[in-house]
Design an enzyme around this catalytic site. Structure first.
Site, short mmCIF file in Angstrom:
data_model
loop_
_atom_site.label_atom_id
_atom_site.label_comp_id
_atom_site.label_asym_id
_atom_site.label_seq_id
_atom_site.Cartn_x
_atom_site.Cartn_y
_atom_site.Cartn_z
N ASP A 7 0.88 -1.16 0.00
CA ASP A 7 0.00 0.00 0.00
C ASP A 7 0.92 1.21 0.00
OD1 ASP A 7 -2.30 1.65 0.24
OD2 ASP A 7 -1.94 1.80 2.40
N GLU A 64 -1.19 -1.34 -4.75
CA GLU A 64 -2.38 -0.55 -5.03
C GLU A 64 -1.98 0.60 -5.95
OE1 GLU A 64 -5.72 0.09 -2.16
OE2 GLU A 64 -4.92 2.13 -2.22
N ASP A 137 -2.52 0.87 7.03
CA ASP A 137 -1.68 0.68 5.84
C ASP A 137 -1.27 -0.79 5.67
OD1 ASP A 137 -1.01 3.79 5.34
OD2 ASP A 137 -0.92 3.30 7.47
#
Length: 166
Positions: A7, A64, A137
């Site tokens: 992330d 992501e 996260d």
């Protein structure tokens, strides 16, 4: 297959490593404090990602995709962080995949509009954790790795005529 989920973030970058099925090998966050020299913060991220790659030896990296930011400066800084992660992966010959937040949410919860809390709860349940992964996260990185696992499983099942997750 061992998957490293990322992330991306500049102040806090989430990471998670999973093995086939829903086996968590490790997760956490790389935190670079506010302020400080920009290049030193990127170097810290680089070193931590390299250490994670060396420690866990994943077969693939899933990240992501940065899709929008209200603050152009923040988006550029996160983009530079993504570049550091991709450089580490390239140095190891590691293939990379990107998923939008919508794809990640839909694959993990079945709902593209799931909240962060819903994502934390679902990833915790999938991996048999007593408490949802923290910080956010790390939970997001775990969701990205899970998304890639499910996407890969679906593709493999479809290729051999089986019924994979939909």
């Amino acid at each position: 297959m061992r998957i490293l989920g990322i992330d991306p973030g500049f102040g806090k970058l989430g990471w998670a490593v999973i093995d086939d099925g829903f086996k968590l090998a490790g997760c956490g966050a790389i935190v670079t404090g506010p302020g400080g020299d920009f290049q030193e913060r990127l170097l810290a991220i680089y070193r931590e990602i390299e250490a994670i790659l060396d420690r866990f030896a994943p077969a693939v990296l899933a990240m992501e995709r940065l899709y929008f930011s209200k603050n152009a400066t923040t988006a550029m800084d996160v983009g530079k962080c993504i570049g550091v992660v991709l450089l580490c992966a390239a140095k190891k010959g590691l293939p990379c995949a990107e998923y939008t937040p919508l794809q990640v949410k839909r694959s993990v919860t079945g709902c593209g509009k799931a909240t962060k809390r819903q994502m934390q709860i679902m990833t915790g349940k999938l991996y048999g954790m007593k408490k949802p992964p923290s910080p956010d996260d790390a939970a997001d990185a775990l969701a990205v790795a899970t998304c890639h696992y499910l996407a890969s499983s679906s593709a493999a099942a479809a290729a051999i005529g089986g019924m994979g997750p939909r």
